[in-house]
Write a protein that holds these residues in place. Sequence first.
Motif, short mmCIF file in Angstrom:
data_model
loop_
_atom_site.label_atom_id
_atom_site.label_comp_id
_atom_site.label_asym_id
_atom_site.label_seq_id
_atom_site.Cartn_x
_atom_site.Cartn_y
_atom_site.Cartn_z
N ARG A 143 0.85 -1.18 0.00
CA ARG A 143 0.00 0.00 0.00
C ARG A 143 0.89 1.23 0.00
NH1 ARG A 143 -4.70 -0.13 -1.86
NH2 ARG A 143 -5.70 1.25 -0.34
N MET A 144 0.29 2.40 -0.03
CA MET A 144 1.04 3.64 -0.27
C MET A 144 1.55 4.35 0.98
SD MET A 144 -2.36 3.98 -0.04
CE MET A 144 -2.79 3.53 -1.72
N TYR A 145 1.38 3.76 2.17
CA TYR A 145 1.65 4.52 3.39
C TYR A 145 3.15 4.74 3.64
CZ TYR A 145 -3.22 3.47 3.72
OH TYR A 145 -4.55 3.35 3.41
N ALA A 146 3.98 3.76 3.31
CA ALA A 146 5.43 3.96 3.45
C ALA A 146 5.91 5.06 2.50
CB ALA A 146 6.19 2.66 3.19
N LEU A 147 5.36 5.09 1.30
CA LEU A 147 5.71 6.13 0.34
C LEU A 147 5.24 7.49 0.84
CD1 LEU A 147 6.84 6.93 -2.44
CD2 LEU A 147 4.57 6.44 -3.40
N LEU A 154 10.89 13.89 3.12
CA LEU A 154 11.68 14.61 2.13
C LEU A 154 11.21 16.06 1.99
CD1 LEU A 154 12.07 11.90 -0.66
CD2 LEU A 154 13.89 12.88 0.74
N THR A 155 9.92 16.28 2.10
CA THR A 155 9.39 17.65 2.01
C THR A 155 9.87 18.49 3.18
OG1 THR A 155 7.40 16.83 0.87
CG2 THR A 155 7.27 19.01 1.87
N VAL A 156 9.86 17.91 4.38
CA VAL A 156 10.35 18.63 5.55
C VAL A 156 11.85 18.89 5.41
CG1 VAL A 156 10.72 18.46 8.05
CG2 VAL A 156 8.54 17.74 7.06
N TRP A 157 12.61 17.90 4.98
CA TRP A 157 14.05 18.08 4.80
C TRP A 157 14.34 19.18 3.77
CZ3 TRP A 157 17.75 15.18 1.25
CH2 TRP A 157 19.07 15.43 1.61
N ALA A 158 13.59 19.18 2.68
CA ALA A 158 13.77 20.21 1.66
C ALA A 158 13.43 21.60 2.20
CB ALA A 158 12.92 19.89 0.43
N THR A 159 12.42 21.68 3.06
CA THR A 159 12.07 22.96 3.67
C THR A 159 13.23 23.50 4.51
OG1 THR A 159 9.73 22.32 3.75
CG2 THR A 159 10.43 24.13 5.20
N LEU A 193 14.17 22.44 -5.72
CA LEU A 193 13.74 21.42 -6.67
C LEU A 193 13.21 20.18 -5.95
CD1 LEU A 193 16.63 21.72 -9.29
CD2 LEU A 193 14.30 22.63 -9.47
N LEU A 194 13.90 19.79 -4.87
CA LEU A 194 13.45 18.64 -4.10
C LEU A 194 12.09 18.90 -3.47
CD1 LEU A 194 13.91 15.84 -2.84
CD2 LEU A 194 15.15 16.98 -0.97
N TYR A 195 11.88 20.12 -2.97
CA TYR A 195 10.59 20.44 -2.36
C TYR A 195 9.47 20.31 -3.39
CZ TYR A 195 6.95 22.85 0.22
OH TYR A 195 5.78 23.14 0.87
N VAL A 196 9.66 20.89 -4.56
CA VAL A 196 8.64 20.83 -5.60
C VAL A 196 8.35 19.38 -5.97
CG1 VAL A 196 8.16 21.36 -8.02
CG2 VAL A 196 9.07 23.13 -6.51
N LEU A 197 9.40 18.59 -6.13
CA LEU A 197 9.22 17.19 -6.53
C LEU A 197 8.51 16.40 -5.44
CD1 LEU A 197 9.83 14.89 -8.53
CD2 LEU A 197 12.00 14.56 -7.35
N ALA A 198 8.99 16.51 -4.19
CA ALA A 198 8.40 15.73 -3.10
C ALA A 198 6.96 16.16 -2.83
CB ALA A 198 9.25 15.87 -1.84
N ALA A 199 6.70 17.47 -2.85
CA ALA A 199 5.34 17.95 -2.58
C ALA A 199 4.38 17.50 -3.67
CB ALA A 199 5.34 19.47 -2.47
N GLY A 202 3.84 13.78 -3.34
CA GLY A 202 3.04 13.51 -2.15
C GLY A 202 1.56 13.77 -2.36
N LEU A 203 1.24 14.85 -3.06
CA LEU A 203 -0.17 15.15 -3.36
C LEU A 203 -0.79 14.05 -4.21
CD1 LEU A 203 0.11 18.97 -4.07
CD2 LEU A 203 -1.08 17.90 -2.14
N TYR A 204 -0.01 13.47 -5.11
CA TYR A 204 -0.53 12.40 -5.96
C TYR A 204 -0.45 11.02 -5.31
CZ TYR A 204 -1.23 15.20 -10.20
OH TYR A 204 -1.69 16.10 -11.13
N THR A 205 0.04 10.99 -4.06
CA THR A 205 0.16 9.70 -3.35
C THR A 205 -0.99 9.47 -2.39
OG1 THR A 205 2.58 9.67 -3.53
CG2 THR A 205 1.60 8.38 -1.75
#
Length: 484
Positions: A143-147, A154-159, A193-199, A202-205
């Motif tokens: 399922r998608m929860y680990a992802l 990753l979003t927090v780290w990028a922030t 770039l990492l923030y944009v990618l991870a966010a 994440g929205l599509y997850t």
Amino acid sequence: MGSKIGSVGAGRVSPLRTLLIPIGLGLTLLLATWLRFYRLAGQSLWSDEGNSVALAQTGLGEIASRTALDIHPPLYYWLLHGWMRIFGESEIAVRSMSAVTGVLLVAVVFLLGTRLFDRWVGLLAAFIAAVSPFQVYYAQEARMYALLALLGALTVWATIGWVNDWIRVARDGGSGSAGSGTRYPFLISRYALLYVLAATLGLYTHYAFPVILVATNLAVLAWLWRTREEGQVARRLVGWLVLQLVPLILYLPWLPIAWRQLTTWPAPPPAGAQNAWRDVWGTLNFGPMSINVGAPWLIILGLLALVGILRLLRQEPLPKATLHLLYLGLPIALTLVLFKPAYLKFLLVASPALCLLLALGLLGGGSGKGVGRVGWPGATLVALLGAGLVLAAAWGPLKAYYTDPALARDDYRGVARYLEAVAGPEDAIILNAGGQQEVFGYYFQGDTPVYPLPRTRPLDPMATVAEMEAILAQSPRVFALYWA
């Protein structure tokens, strides 16, 4: 000048200490890998996992069409589709993507701890994540929860990295670390770039991902307010808003679908909330196995978390404490407000923050505090003792997860093998919920006719009764497989 989010090492670093951290991290990642791949096929796929596999077996367009009518976005299924094309469709193959994701999450917890505090806190936090029964459980599920948890971390780290880029730009007089001279050098940094990618991913997850975006936005706004006297607030705010706008634009095609599904999808049945705090705290620490965990361990870990919060607030209240506490607190608050047992798994997104807080409670750390006062020999001893305490707490739930049949997922594999042995082609098998069809079909190889009833939701009573009577008339034996 505003303070950097995270600590900067000072003075010479002992060669032995330099070796201890990489060796410790390597052993921690090996342990995380072993726990997540150990007995990966030990339990049957359950119904939701069967749905994941069945959906991933279709084409990418079909996945998008079907998830548009579901309560989960399509990204996980798209990724699983590609994963299965490479590794196959066995239980190990379909679950291994989550297992690999879970190991990566442990690595990101180390990076977060190092950035926020110091490498010792990062290492102990990574160890806590490695043995976390909550993380292990969902790292062994297709399922998608680990992802979701990985993309949140990753979003927090990028922030954190983005804010530190800004501080570095201000310190260097606005030219940027690369000396590019552009007015907004931080917009093209690797963290942006990492923030944009991870966010975006994440929205599509998962539809619970926006809680992470709320946490990061509140933390950055708090940082901007605190540093308003330093100037450049408008530039910083514009830069941050651009980072929010890009994922939103990329998510616009799916946004109407998300809104429709969230506002029309039937909610799980309500449950009594008298033990909500216990359920939330137990799940955060031990996952679904928390039902067998005694109160003393929950109290000990609660006290450790409280010590971590006090140490966090004594260091730099903003933005470090703000980001950390929002990262942990918002998912908890949302779960308590909307408390239903089915929502407890969404707390996995906050698990990295809890690992960091427990490590901070055990070690202290950052800015010459905590570990810095005792040196690396003392840090090693404290870290080993802390790791032993955490392992002692996790040992029982982990053992129960791997060995206790009462805590296992629904055993569709065993049911299918039984029916293959006892049911013949003249008999009938009724599945009283259509959601069981995919996982039962994954396992069942017999020649007995299978009837998913009722055929429609909501059910048509007359049509269902008529089909039941026809099945009974032609089948000497009928086996019924009931949902849950």
